[in-house]
Design a protein around this motif. Structure first.
Motif, PDB file in Angstrom:
ATOM      1  N   GLU A 143       0.804  -1.218   0.000  1.00 19.09           N
ATOM      2  CA  GLU A 143       0.000   0.000   0.000  1.00 19.09           C
ATOM      3  C   GLU A 143       0.838   1.270   0.000  1.00 19.09           C
ATOM      4  OE1 GLU A 143      -2.391  -0.416   3.450  1.00 19.09           O
ATOM      5  OE2 GLU A 143      -3.581  -2.090   2.661  1.00 19.09           O
ATOM      6  N   LEU A 144       2.143   1.160  -0.158  1.00 19.44           N
ATOM      7  CA  LEU A 144       3.012   2.335  -0.089  1.00 19.44           C
ATOM      8  C   LEU A 144       2.752   3.286  -1.257  1.00 19.44           C
ATOM      9  CD1 LEU A 144       5.422   3.798   1.270  1.00 19.44           C
ATOM     10  CD2 LEU A 144       6.927   2.471  -0.229  1.00 19.44           C
ATOM     11  N   ARG A 145       2.593   4.581  -0.938  1.00 16.35           N
ATOM     12  CA  ARG A 145       2.441   5.636  -1.939  1.00 16.35           C
ATOM     13  C   ARG A 145       3.383   6.784  -1.573  1.00 16.35           C
ATOM     14  NH1 ARG A 145       0.476   1.857  -3.621  1.00 16.35           N
ATOM     15  NH2 ARG A 145      -1.533   1.535  -4.670  1.00 16.35           N
ATOM     16  N   GLN A 146       3.814   7.501  -2.571  1.00  9.81           N
ATOM     17  CA  GLN A 146       4.783   8.561  -2.336  1.00  9.81           C
ATOM     18  C   GLN A 146       4.187   9.699  -1.514  1.00  9.81           C
ATOM     19  OE1 GLN A 146       6.520  10.240  -5.864  1.00  9.81           O
ATOM     20  NE2 GLN A 146       7.851  11.626  -4.724  1.00  9.81           N
ATOM     21  N   GLY A 147       3.011  10.188  -1.906  1.00 12.60           N
ATOM     22  CA  GLY A 147       2.371  11.259  -1.155  1.00 12.60           C
ATOM     23  C   GLY A 147       3.261  12.497  -1.071  1.00 12.60           C
ATOM     24  N   LYS A 148       3.551  12.912   0.163  1.00  8.10           N
ATOM     25  CA  LYS A 148       4.389  14.088   0.394  1.00  8.10           C
ATOM     26  C   LYS A 148       5.872  13.751   0.531  1.00  8.10           C
ATOM     27  CE  LYS A 148       0.700  16.713   2.666  1.00  8.10           C
ATOM     28  NZ  LYS A 148       0.302  17.460   3.885  1.00  8.10           N
ATOM     29  N   LEU A 149       6.226  12.508   0.331  1.00  6.14           N
ATOM     30  CA  LEU A 149       7.624  12.105   0.436  1.00  6.14           C
ATOM     31  C   LEU A 149       8.410  12.622  -0.769  1.00  6.14           C
ATOM     32  CD1 LEU A 149       7.220   8.365   1.540  1.00  6.14           C
ATOM     33  CD2 LEU A 149       7.681  10.329   3.006  1.00  6.14           C
ATOM     34  N   THR A 150       9.669  12.922  -0.540  1.00 13.49           N
ATOM     35  CA  THR A 150      10.539  13.271  -1.658  1.00 13.49           C
ATOM     36  C   THR A 150      10.866  12.003  -2.449  1.00 13.49           C
ATOM     37  OG1 THR A 150      12.572  12.967  -0.363  1.00 13.49           O
ATOM     38  CG2 THR A 150      11.528  15.145  -0.297  1.00 13.49           C
ATOM     39  N   ALA A 151      11.459  12.181  -3.606  1.00 14.81           N
ATOM     40  CA  ALA A 151      11.822  11.020  -4.426  1.00 14.81           C
ATOM     41  C   ALA A 151      12.804  10.119  -3.692  1.00 14.81           C
ATOM     42  CB  ALA A 151      12.412  11.489  -5.754  1.00 14.81           C
ATOM     43  N   ASN A 152      13.760  10.713  -2.991  1.00 15.81           N
ATOM     44  CA  ASN A 152      14.743   9.921  -2.258  1.00 15.81           C
ATOM     45  C   ASN A 152      14.106   9.194  -1.085  1.00 15.81           C
ATOM     46  OD1 ASN A 152      17.460   9.052  -1.655  1.00 15.81           O
ATOM     47  ND2 ASN A 152      17.456  10.504   0.028  1.00 15.81           N
ATOM     48  N   GLU A 153      13.215   9.847  -0.350  1.00 12.73           N
ATOM     49  CA  GLU A 153      12.541   9.213   0.791  1.00 12.73           C
ATOM     50  C   GLU A 153      11.649   8.068   0.324  1.00 12.73           C
ATOM     51  OE1 GLU A 153      12.209  13.164   3.718  1.00 12.73           O
ATOM     52  OE2 GLU A 153      10.549  12.576   2.400  1.00 12.73           O
ATOM     53  N   TYR A 154      10.943   8.282  -0.759  1.00 13.48           N
ATOM     54  CA  TYR A 154      10.082   7.224  -1.295  1.00 13.48           C
ATOM     55  C   TYR A 154      10.904   6.036  -1.776  1.00 13.48           C
ATOM     56  CZ  TYR A 154       6.881   4.846  -4.494  1.00 13.48           C
ATOM     57  OH  TYR A 154       6.142   3.893  -5.155  1.00 13.48           O
TER      58      TYR A 154
END
Length: 245
Positions: A143-154
């Motif tokens: 269920e992981l989605r990027q949302g407000k995460l940066t590209a590196n964090e995601y």
């Protein structure tokens, strides 16, 4: 009776034996080129690895095991620790309760299994990391989605959670599909124009998109320059004194 004459001493200085001198030089050279190797126990002590107490929590337990394995792999690549010694060395860092558990497991294992790191890792996780925790992490990965995460964090979160789903982690095409599905819709539509085969390549594309969005636009730069010119012009007029009417 004539006085006893002392034996004549040679005026030449005495030198050590050539063979002894050569042996001393060879020993010195050998000690310089081949310093004393530390024992395995000294090496592990200098690494200052933490002991597993059993109260680290599920995530802390996994981090501890991963750190132990990475350390052993580095030592093995340097030729300082055989793979067959990994399990025995790990037992040095088990607390009293966890060491008692491992002693009980050893009674049920064969000679080969007692030194098999994969066997120890599987039994250790089964004992200290319950299946419910693994299932929860697997669902979190799905269920992981990027949302407000940066590209590196995601990317880091996706890579870390993928180990709980080995079937997906071993399939590059499926990893790319899931990673792309979880990214921001706007970025995903922009990145699909560039072909890629792995999610690592797709991640590199996201980084470039993210960098381009974080750069100030041309209009903003022009506006800043214009404001700066106006400020400089105002300062120049003020320095000329009051205007005459």
């Amino acid at each position: 009776m004539p006085p006893r004459q002392e034996p004549r001493r040679s005026a030449e200085p005495s030198f050590p034996d050539v063979a002894q001198l050569g042996e001393a030089i060879a020993t010195a050279i050998h000690s310089t080129l081949h310093p004393l190797q530390r024992t395995l126990l000294e090496t592990m002590y200098n690494l200052k690895l933490d002991k597993f107490e059993g109260n680290e929590g599920f995530e802390g337990t996994e981090r501890w095991l991963e750190h132990i394995e990475k350390t052993f792999r580095v030592l093995h690549n340097q030729g300082n620790l055989l793979v067959e010694k990994w399990v025995e060395t790990t037992s040095w860092f088990l607390s009293k309760d966890s060491a008692s558990w491992w002693e009980q497991e050893l009674c049920r294992l064969s000679l080969v299994e007692k030194t098999d790191w994969d066997v120890f890792r599987e039994l250790f996780r089964r004992r200290f990391v319950p299946p419910e925790y693994i299932d929860r992490k697997k669902q979190e990965f799905t269920e992981l989605r990027q949302g407000k995460l940066t590209a590196n964090e995601y990317y880091r979160r996706f890579t870390d959670l993928s180990r709980y789903h080995p079937d997906v982690a071993g399939n590059p095409a499926e990893m790319l599909r899931r990673f792309r599905l979880g990214t921001k819709k706007k970025w995903r539509s922009m990145a699909t124009t560039t072909p890629c085969d792995t999610y690592q390549e797709f991640y590199e594309i996201l980084l470039r998109i993210e960098d381009s969005e974080n750069m100030p636009s041309k209009s903003e730069e022009e506006e800043k320059d214009e404001n700066q010119r106006n400020d400089d012009k105002g300062k120049g007029q003020a320095s000329l004194g009051p205007r005459r009417t």
